[in-house]
Design a protein around this motif. Sequence first.
Motif, PDB file in Angstrom:
ATOM      1  N   HIS A 102       0.807  -1.218   0.000  1.00 34.07           N
ATOM      2  CA  HIS A 102       0.000   0.000   0.000  1.00 34.07           C
ATOM      3  C   HIS A 102       0.839   1.267   0.000  1.00 34.07           C
ATOM      4  CE1 HIS A 102      -3.716  -2.242   1.835  1.00 34.07           C
ATOM      5  NE2 HIS A 102      -3.484  -2.544   0.582  1.00 34.07           N
ATOM      6  N   TRP A 103       1.898   1.292   0.820  1.00 34.72           N
ATOM      7  CA  TRP A 103       2.744   2.475   0.873  1.00 34.72           C
ATOM      8  C   TRP A 103       4.087   2.132   1.504  1.00 34.72           C
ATOM      9  CZ3 TRP A 103       3.639   3.170   6.053  1.00 34.72           C
ATOM     10  CH2 TRP A 103       2.606   2.863   6.947  1.00 34.72           C
ATOM     11  N   ALA A 104       5.063   3.002   1.218  1.00 40.66           N
ATOM     12  CA  ALA A 104       6.398   2.887   1.798  1.00 40.66           C
ATOM     13  C   ALA A 104       6.831   4.271   2.252  1.00 40.66           C
ATOM     14  CB  ALA A 104       7.391   2.328   0.778  1.00 40.66           C
ATOM     15  N   VAL A 105       7.642   4.318   3.295  1.00 39.90           N
ATOM     16  CA  VAL A 105       8.064   5.580   3.884  1.00 39.90           C
ATOM     17  C   VAL A 105       9.471   5.936   3.421  1.00 39.90           C
ATOM     18  CG1 VAL A 105       8.613   6.766   6.054  1.00 39.90           C
ATOM     19  CG2 VAL A 105       6.598   5.287   5.907  1.00 39.90           C
ATOM     20  N   LEU A 106       9.627   7.203   3.035  1.00 38.55           N
ATOM     21  CA  LEU A 106      10.943   7.751   2.711  1.00 38.55           C
ATOM     22  C   LEU A 106      11.400   8.610   3.884  1.00 38.55           C
ATOM     23  CD1 LEU A 106      13.279   8.371   0.684  1.00 38.55           C
ATOM     24  CD2 LEU A 106      11.937  10.367  -0.030  1.00 38.55           C
ATOM     25  N   ASN A 107      12.531   8.225   4.490  1.00 35.70           N
ATOM     26  CA  ASN A 107      13.116   8.992   5.583  1.00 35.70           C
ATOM     27  C   ASN A 107      14.571   9.248   5.228  1.00 35.70           C
ATOM     28  OD1 ASN A 107      13.766  10.236   7.950  1.00 35.70           O
ATOM     29  ND2 ASN A 107      13.400   8.471   9.278  1.00 35.70           N
ATOM     30  N   VAL A 108      14.862  10.435   4.732  1.00 34.89           N
ATOM     31  CA  VAL A 108      16.190  10.738   4.206  1.00 34.89           C
ATOM     32  C   VAL A 108      17.198  10.922   5.328  1.00 34.89           C
ATOM     33  CG1 VAL A 108      17.526  12.285   2.739  1.00 34.89           C
ATOM     34  CG2 VAL A 108      15.120  11.827   2.201  1.00 34.89           C
ATOM     35  N   ALA A 109      16.874  11.784   6.287  1.00 35.38           N
ATOM     36  CA  ALA A 109      17.771  12.066   7.410  1.00 35.38           C
ATOM     37  C   ALA A 109      16.929  12.584   8.568  1.00 35.38           C
ATOM     38  CB  ALA A 109      18.841  13.075   7.016  1.00 35.38           C
ATOM     39  N   ASP A 110      16.153  11.666   9.185  1.00 26.60           N
ATOM     40  CA  ASP A 110      15.176  12.075  10.195  1.00 26.60           C
ATOM     41  C   ASP A 110      14.277  13.176   9.650  1.00 26.60           C
ATOM     42  OD1 ASP A 110      16.065  10.272  12.131  1.00 26.60           O
ATOM     43  OD2 ASP A 110      17.641  11.645  12.787  1.00 26.60           O
ATOM     44  N   GLY A 111      13.903  13.036   8.409  1.00 22.04           N
ATOM     45  CA  GLY A 111      13.118  14.023   7.688  1.00 22.04           C
ATOM     46  C   GLY A 111      13.627  14.120   6.264  1.00 22.04           C
ATOM     47  N   PRO A 112      13.380  15.233   5.575  1.00 30.13           N
ATOM     48  CA  PRO A 112      13.779  15.348   4.169  1.00 30.13           C
ATOM     49  C   PRO A 112      15.255  15.669   3.955  1.00 30.13           C
ATOM     50  CG  PRO A 112      12.701  17.352   4.874  1.00 30.13           C
ATOM     51  CD  PRO A 112      12.596  16.391   6.028  1.00 30.13           C
ATOM     52  N   GLY A 113      15.973  15.998   5.033  1.00 29.57           N
ATOM     53  CA  GLY A 113      17.368  16.391   4.874  1.00 29.57           C
ATOM     54  C   GLY A 113      17.506  17.879   4.568  1.00 29.57           C
ATOM     55  N   ALA A 114      18.749  18.318   4.505  1.00 26.19           N
ATOM     56  CA  ALA A 114      19.016  19.746   4.300  1.00 26.19           C
ATOM     57  C   ALA A 114      19.075  20.144   2.839  1.00 26.19           C
ATOM     58  CB  ALA A 114      20.338  20.120   4.981  1.00 26.19           C
ATOM     59  N   ARG A 115      19.240  19.154   1.951  1.00 25.22           N
ATOM     60  CA  ARG A 115      19.327  19.442   0.520  1.00 25.22           C
ATOM     61  C   ARG A 115      18.848  18.206  -0.245  1.00 25.22           C
ATOM     62  NH1 ARG A 115      24.135  19.017   2.769  1.00 25.22           N
ATOM     63  NH2 ARG A 115      24.307  21.290   2.882  1.00 25.22           N
ATOM     64  N   PRO A 116      18.465  18.344  -1.508  1.00 28.38           N
ATOM     65  CA  PRO A 116      18.002  17.188  -2.292  1.00 28.38           C
ATOM     66  C   PRO A 116      19.066  16.092  -2.343  1.00 28.38           C
ATOM     67  CG  PRO A 116      17.504  19.233  -3.426  1.00 28.38           C
ATOM     68  CD  PRO A 116      18.382  19.607  -2.276  1.00 28.38           C
ATOM     69  N   ASP A 117      18.637  14.860  -2.156  1.00 27.69           N
ATOM     70  CA  ASP A 117      19.536  13.718  -2.182  1.00 27.69           C
ATOM     71  C   ASP A 117      19.435  13.030  -3.545  1.00 27.69           C
ATOM     72  OD1 ASP A 117      20.430  10.900  -1.895  1.00 27.69           O
ATOM     73  OD2 ASP A 117      20.723  11.478   0.204  1.00 27.69           O
ATOM     74  N   PRO A 118      20.531  12.921  -4.295  1.00 25.57           N
ATOM     75  CA  PRO A 118      20.455  12.375  -5.654  1.00 25.57           C
ATOM     76  C   PRO A 118      20.088  10.897  -5.717  1.00 25.57           C
ATOM     77  CG  PRO A 118      22.739  12.669  -4.991  1.00 25.57           C
ATOM     78  CD  PRO A 118      21.899  13.327  -3.932  1.00 25.57           C
ATOM     79  N   TYR A 119      20.217  10.181  -4.608  1.00 28.80           N
ATOM     80  CA  TYR A 119      19.888   8.753  -4.613  1.00 28.80           C
ATOM     81  C   TYR A 119      18.410   8.493  -4.323  1.00 28.80           C
ATOM     82  CZ  TYR A 119      24.928   8.015  -4.471  1.00 28.80           C
ATOM     83  OH  TYR A 119      26.262   8.015  -4.765  1.00 28.80           O
ATOM     84  N   CYS A 120      17.759   9.453  -3.687  1.00 32.21           N
ATOM     85  CA  CYS A 120      16.388   9.211  -3.238  1.00 32.21           C
ATOM     86  C   CYS A 120      15.348   9.401  -4.333  1.00 32.21           C
ATOM     87  CB  CYS A 120      16.067  10.109  -2.045  1.00 32.21           C
ATOM     88  SG  CYS A 120      16.944   9.648  -0.543  1.00 32.21           S
ATOM     89  N   LEU A 121      15.487  10.456  -5.127  1.00 33.00           N
ATOM     90  CA  LEU A 121      14.467  10.716  -6.143  1.00 33.00           C
ATOM     91  C   LEU A 121      14.316   9.554  -7.120  1.00 33.00           C
ATOM     92  CD1 LEU A 121      12.341  12.546  -7.269  1.00 33.00           C
ATOM     93  CD2 LEU A 121      14.104  13.758  -8.575  1.00 33.00           C
ATOM     94  N   PRO A 122      15.398   8.943  -7.655  1.00 29.67           N
ATOM     95  CA  PRO A 122      15.212   7.790  -8.554  1.00 29.67           C
ATOM     96  C   PRO A 122      14.549   6.611  -7.859  1.00 29.67           C
ATOM     97  CG  PRO A 122      17.423   8.693  -8.769  1.00 29.67           C
ATOM     98  CD  PRO A 122      16.812   9.350  -7.582  1.00 29.67           C
ATOM     99  N   ALA A 123      14.915   6.363  -6.594  1.00 28.61           N
ATOM    100  CA  ALA A 123      14.307   5.250  -5.863  1.00 28.61           C
ATOM    101  C   ALA A 123      12.815   5.471  -5.669  1.00 28.61           C
ATOM    102  CB  ALA A 123      14.999   5.073  -4.512  1.00 28.61           C
ATOM    103  N   VAL A 124      12.460   6.701  -5.328  1.00 28.06           N
ATOM    104  CA  VAL A 124      11.044   7.034  -5.153  1.00 28.06           C
ATOM    105  C   VAL A 124      10.292   6.904  -6.475  1.00 28.06           C
ATOM    106  CG1 VAL A 124       9.460   8.940  -4.669  1.00 28.06           C
ATOM    107  CG2 VAL A 124      11.409   8.516  -3.153  1.00 28.06           C
ATOM    108  N   ALA A 125      10.879   7.408  -7.553  1.00 22.35           N
ATOM    109  CA  ALA A 125      10.216   7.373  -8.860  1.00 22.35           C
ATOM    110  C   ALA A 125       9.957   5.939  -9.311  1.00 22.35           C
ATOM    111  CB  ALA A 125      11.067   8.106  -9.894  1.00 22.35           C
ATOM    112  N   ARG A 126      10.942   5.060  -9.116  1.00 24.42           N
ATOM    113  CA  ARG A 126      10.766   3.658  -9.540  1.00 24.42           C
ATOM    114  C   ARG A 126       9.641   2.988  -8.766  1.00 24.42           C
ATOM    115  NH1 ARG A 126      16.505   3.889  -9.991  1.00 24.42           N
ATOM    116  NH2 ARG A 126      16.766   3.175  -7.837  1.00 24.42           N
TER     117      ARG A 126
END
Length: 255
Positions: free
Chosen positions: A49-73
């Motif tokens: 049903h859903w999965a949680v994205l937790n970059v760094a106890d939240g979204p982090g201080a700046r965009p993470d290049p590894y997270c957006l592709p993982a989320v998109a897939r």
Amino acid sequence: MSHLTTPGGATRAPTGAAPLGLCAPGFGHPLLAGAEWAELLRCPPGTLHWAVLNVADGPGARPDPYCLPAVARLRETGVRVLGHLDLGRGARPYAELVSDAHRYLEWYEVDGFWLDRAPTGPVHLPATRRITATLRALSNGGHLVLGHGSHPYPGYAECADQLVTFAGRWADYRWSQVAEWTADHPPQRFCHLVHSVPRTHLDEALRIARWQGAGTVYVTDRRAAGAAGAAADAWESLPGYWDACVSHIGTGVSE
């Protein structure tokens, strides 16, 4: 046996088996937990049903290049990806939560939010209504999950799409009780997270989830670490029987 609580201490039989799906409540960073994220892609449609994205106890201080592709897939498979926001049992400032939500939406295009450590008492209900209304507007009706971990005051059911009404050990879950007011809502409104479940009790755990009227579940043999037994530690990697769990969800478990 776990049961629904009713006035006077009586028990009530369930009305029928609930449709059940899986969630992934707290995996590590996609770079460090690549195997777990890859496994989620293999789930049959509708199972997860859903999965949680937790970059760094939240979204982090700046965009993470590894997270957006993982989320998109993962989103391409039809699975919602929720940004992790910590409500701090009602102590987290509104402005901080809104700021983190904006970053999740701008950087990772999440489908909603997992509101961890949500409060349970009536005193925090107005503030929770305020933040959930804001998050729903920001995400254009995104999926909201309140991570209470136990049964909250009934008014919280108005605030989110799902409430986590159990998060804890198998030893407690197998004898747990369901608050009477939950019977007024369909199974898709509730989620259970259960850790320390032996492989031999997987079927029983899934039956209890159905019996108690949960629509989403995460069952794992991982254990909470530390003296306090912080349950979040148990969600950080897939259970050793993940394939069996996916298979059982797909085929159903006889009552």
